[in-house]
Scaffold this motif. Structure first.
Motif, PDB file in Angstrom:
ATOM      1  N   ASN A   1      13.876  -1.719   6.173  1.00  0.00           N
ATOM      2  CA  ASN A   1      13.901  -2.922   5.342  1.00  0.00           C
ATOM      3  C   ASN A   1      12.468  -3.351   5.045  1.00  0.00           C
ATOM      4  OD1 ASN A   1      13.732  -6.027   5.130  1.00  0.00           O
ATOM      5  ND2 ASN A   1      15.904  -5.630   4.766  1.00  0.00           N
ATOM      6  N   LEU A   2      12.140  -3.489   3.767  1.00  0.00           N
ATOM      7  CA  LEU A   2      10.750  -3.780   3.396  1.00  0.00           C
ATOM      8  C   LEU A   2      10.285  -5.132   3.922  1.00  0.00           C
ATOM      9  CD1 LEU A   2       8.884  -2.923   0.214  1.00  0.00           C
ATOM     10  CD2 LEU A   2       8.870  -5.302   0.929  1.00  0.00           C
ATOM     11  N   GLY A   3      11.112  -6.151   3.762  1.00  0.00           N
ATOM     12  CA  GLY A   3      10.709  -7.486   4.198  1.00  0.00           C
ATOM     13  C   GLY A   3      10.482  -7.566   5.696  1.00  0.00           C
ATOM     14  N   VAL A   4      11.383  -6.949   6.473  1.00  0.00           N
ATOM     15  CA  VAL A   4      11.230  -6.946   7.929  1.00  0.00           C
ATOM     16  C   VAL A   4       9.979  -6.167   8.325  1.00  0.00           C
ATOM     17  CG1 VAL A   4      12.260  -6.178  10.114  1.00  0.00           C
ATOM     18  CG2 VAL A   4      13.700  -7.214   8.342  1.00  0.00           C
ATOM     19  N   THR A   5       9.747  -5.030   7.664  1.00  0.00           N
ATOM     20  CA  THR A   5       8.550  -4.240   7.953  1.00  0.00           C
ATOM     21  C   THR A   5       7.288  -5.024   7.631  1.00  0.00           C
ATOM     22  OG1 THR A   5       9.791  -2.238   7.358  1.00  0.00           O
ATOM     23  CG2 THR A   5       7.406  -2.029   7.551  1.00  0.00           C
ATOM     24  N   LEU A   6       7.308  -5.735   6.521  1.00  0.00           N
ATOM     25  CA  LEU A   6       6.159  -6.551   6.128  1.00  0.00           C
ATOM     26  C   LEU A   6       5.892  -7.639   7.166  1.00  0.00           C
ATOM     27  CD1 LEU A   6       3.988  -7.432   4.111  1.00  0.00           C
ATOM     28  CD2 LEU A   6       5.756  -8.641   2.828  1.00  0.00           C
ATOM     29  N   ALA A   7       6.951  -8.326   7.594  1.00  0.00           N
ATOM     30  CA  ALA A   7       6.795  -9.408   8.570  1.00  0.00           C
ATOM     31  C   ALA A   7       6.274  -8.881   9.905  1.00  0.00           C
ATOM     32  CB  ALA A   7       8.128 -10.127   8.767  1.00  0.00           C
TER      33      ALA A   7
ATOM     34  N   ALA B   1      13.750   0.387  13.007  1.00  0.00           N
ATOM     35  CA  ALA B   1      13.380   1.243  11.874  1.00  0.00           C
ATOM     36  C   ALA B   1      12.060   0.771  11.267  1.00  0.00           C
ATOM     37  CB  ALA B   1      14.485   1.229  10.821  1.00  0.00           C
ATOM     38  N   ALA B   2      11.893  -0.556  11.174  1.00  0.00           N
ATOM     39  CA  ALA B   2      10.631  -1.115  10.683  1.00  0.00           C
ATOM     40  C   ALA B   2       9.483  -0.768  11.628  1.00  0.00           C
ATOM     41  CB  ALA B   2      10.744  -2.629  10.533  1.00  0.00           C
TER      42      ALA B   2
ATOM     43  N   HIS C   1       0.849  -1.194   0.000  1.00  0.00           N
ATOM     44  CA  HIS C   1       0.000   0.000   0.000  1.00  0.00           C
ATOM     45  C   HIS C   1       0.888   1.249   0.000  1.00  0.00           C
ATOM     46  CE1 HIS C   1      -3.909  -1.931   0.416  1.00  0.00           C
ATOM     47  NE2 HIS C   1      -3.287  -2.837   1.139  1.00  0.00           N
ATOM     48  N   PRO C   2       0.407   2.345  -0.623  1.00  0.00           N
ATOM     49  CA  PRO C   2       1.265   3.521  -0.847  1.00  0.00           C
ATOM     50  C   PRO C   2       1.873   4.115   0.417  1.00  0.00           C
ATOM     51  CG  PRO C   2      -0.773   3.693  -2.121  1.00  0.00           C
ATOM     52  CD  PRO C   2      -0.920   2.494  -1.234  1.00  0.00           C
TER      53      PRO C   2
ATOM     54  N   ALA D   1       6.761   5.438   3.539  1.00  0.00           N
ATOM     55  CA  ALA D   1       7.387   5.549   4.856  1.00  0.00           C
ATOM     56  C   ALA D   1       8.635   4.673   4.949  1.00  0.00           C
ATOM     57  CB  ALA D   1       6.384   5.169   5.947  1.00  0.00           C
ATOM     58  N   ILE D   2       8.570   3.484   4.380  1.00  0.00           N
ATOM     59  CA  ILE D   2       9.734   2.578   4.364  1.00  0.00           C
ATOM     60  C   ILE D   2      10.895   3.241   3.634  1.00  0.00           C
ATOM     61  CG2 ILE D   2      10.610   0.440   3.337  1.00  0.00           C
ATOM     62  CD1 ILE D   2       7.804  -0.776   3.943  1.00  0.00           C
TER      63      ILE D   2
END
Length: 465
Positions: free
Chosen positions: A193-199, A403-404, A180-181, A186-187
């Motif tokens: 880190n996108l993957g860590v934020t997603l998890a 950061a995530a 989502h935008p 924000a990432i």
């Protein structure tokens, strides 16, 4: 550390565009946000134009040369659109294929057929969570409202008992989960880190959606006991399709980009060597662009062809998906421009300096800033983008996980108390046939619950990670 530590966000400028003191910068921020709020709410000006004007006002009040303000805004807009515009477009294509092929209806019908009466609110939040992964909040509402109204009518449920879980599932996905935008920008802004934020986003989203959805819907149904408005129960657009894609393949297609991005995060943790061949491969495979592009190409076959679409019909579906997102891309881009103006004016560094003496968590500070902008502008996306620009310097010394969590704290704050300046407020009010008071007691309270429970989960995670 100066605000140059966040030049990766979008800044080409090597020096601040103003040497104003903290007091003047604070007044400039308030003036810029006030102008944006006034233009959007009072004069009904489009958010894209309002953000441009607000950025110019912020720069002028801060004492920056307007030519540098324009350059800063343009750089922020360009970088934001370059980073997220393609992803928004790919998400829109995937969402349209999911809707037009009947894949979304297939998910809905399959889950509802297996859910008993007591499990129905839980089924609705599950449906909204799955369907809401690749599509925008407004599109999700349009897709799910017919289902909500039909289920409530046929099962003789209070509309809130079914509707609140669906809205909670959609809203949590919109605020916390890439692609989502808001979360994507924000990432990028804080260098997370996108993957860590997603998890971690999934970890936060699950309990948050449960509490704000099925659990809260019990109380919402008592406070506002209404039935589906007769004139709002529509026929579903895909009811005339001769065939639809299967449930399993549809869910697999929707989850494909998420799995690819999570795989990258896992490889980053296990291998932890940027030069290792496996990690380099997964850096490509798990990038949002490749993950979403792959999902779109797969969906053309697993959803489009499975529904009997010809190549021409698939091409038309893709074309139709892109036109409605022009406004979204422009608003996100202008939000990025406003964010960059904040950063280049030195506002982020000002907040860092001022907050040094505060005994307050950086995560809580980020949440409070996002809450303030959300209440003022009514836009979760604008709140996320602006807050990310303001607190980005705080992430410079943070670990990958924190950061995530900073991104998630901002996302939670951006959902706080939707009210009359939020387009989503009126969308829900009209679809459910409620008055303003009823909408405040249900939808607005639900959004606040998501925000508060979400930041609670984020803070708890910060203690153990």
């Amino acid at each position: 550390m100066t605000h140059l530590s966040v030049e990766m966000l979008a800044a080409d400028a090597a020096e601040p565009i103003t040497t104003a003191g903290h007091a003047q910068l604070g007044i400039a921020v308030l003036a810029g946000i006030a102008v944006i709020v006034l233009l959007i709410t009072k004069f009904k000006l489009h958010a894209f134009l309002s953000l441009i004007i607000g950025s110019l006002v912020l720069g002028a009040v801060a004492g920056a040369p307007l030519d540098k303000v324009i350059t800063s805004f343009s750089a922020g807009l360009g970088t934001t659109v370059a980073g997220t515009g393609v992803l928004i477009a790919l998400g829109a294509v995937l969402g349209r294929l999911l809707a037009d092929s009947g894949g979304a209806d297939q998910i809905v019908d399959t889950i509802l057929a297996r859910a008993g009466r007591k499990a129905m609110p839980w089924a609705m939040v599950l449906i909204a969570g799955i369907v809401g992964l690749p599509i925008f909040f407004e599109v999700g509402i349009v897709l799910l409202i017919p289902v909500v109204l039909l289920v409530a009518k046929r099962g003789n449920f209070s509309l809130m008992r079914i509707g609140i879980p669906a809205l909670a599932g959609l809203s949590v996905m919109h605020g916390l989960i890439p692609p989502h935008p808001g979360p994507l920008v924000a990432i990028d802004a804080v260098g997370a880190n996108l993957g860590v934020t997603l998890a971690l986003g999934v970890v936060v989203a699950v309990p948050t959606a449960i509490i704000a959805g099925p659990v809260f819907s019990r109380y919402a149904a008592r406070w506002v006991d209404i039935r589906p408005p007769e004139n709002m129960v529509p026929e579903r657009a895909t009811d005339d399709l001769e065939k639809r894609p299967g449930f399993g393949i549809t869910v697999a297609t929707v989850l494909l980009p998420v799995v690819m991005m999570l795989a990258k995060a896992l490889v980053d943790i296990v291998v932890d060597d940027p030069e290792h061949t496996v990690q380099r491969v997964f850096d490509v495979v798990g990038s949002p662009l490749i993950a979403l592009l792959t999902a779109v190409l797969v969906a053309m076959f697993t959803l489009g062809r499975a529904a009997g679409f010809t190549r021409g019909r698939i091409a038309t579906t893709v074309e139709r998906s892109l036109a409605p997102i022009a406004g979204v891309v422009l608003i996100v881009g202008a939000g990025g421009g406003f964010k960059q103006t904040l950063v280049d004016a030195g506002v982020g560094q000002m907040i860092l300096d001022v907050s040094k003496g505060w005994n307050i968590s950086a995560l809580l500070l980020a949440w409070l800033i996002a809450v303030a902008i959300r209440l003022a502008t009514g836009s979760a996306t604008v709140a996320t983008i602006s807050a990310a620009g303001l607190v980005a310097p705080l992430a410079a010394e943070m670990s990958t996980t924190h950061a995530a969590l900073l991104v998630l704290a901002i996302g939670c704050g951006s959902l706080f108390f939707s009210h009359v300046n939020d387009a989503g407020f009126w969308l829900v009010k009209e679809y459910f046939g409620m008055n303003v008071g009823q909408t405040l007691k249900t939808w607005s309270v639900m959004e606040t619950l998501i925000s508060v429970v979400g930041i609670g989960c984020v803070l708890l995670l910060s203690l153990v990670l």
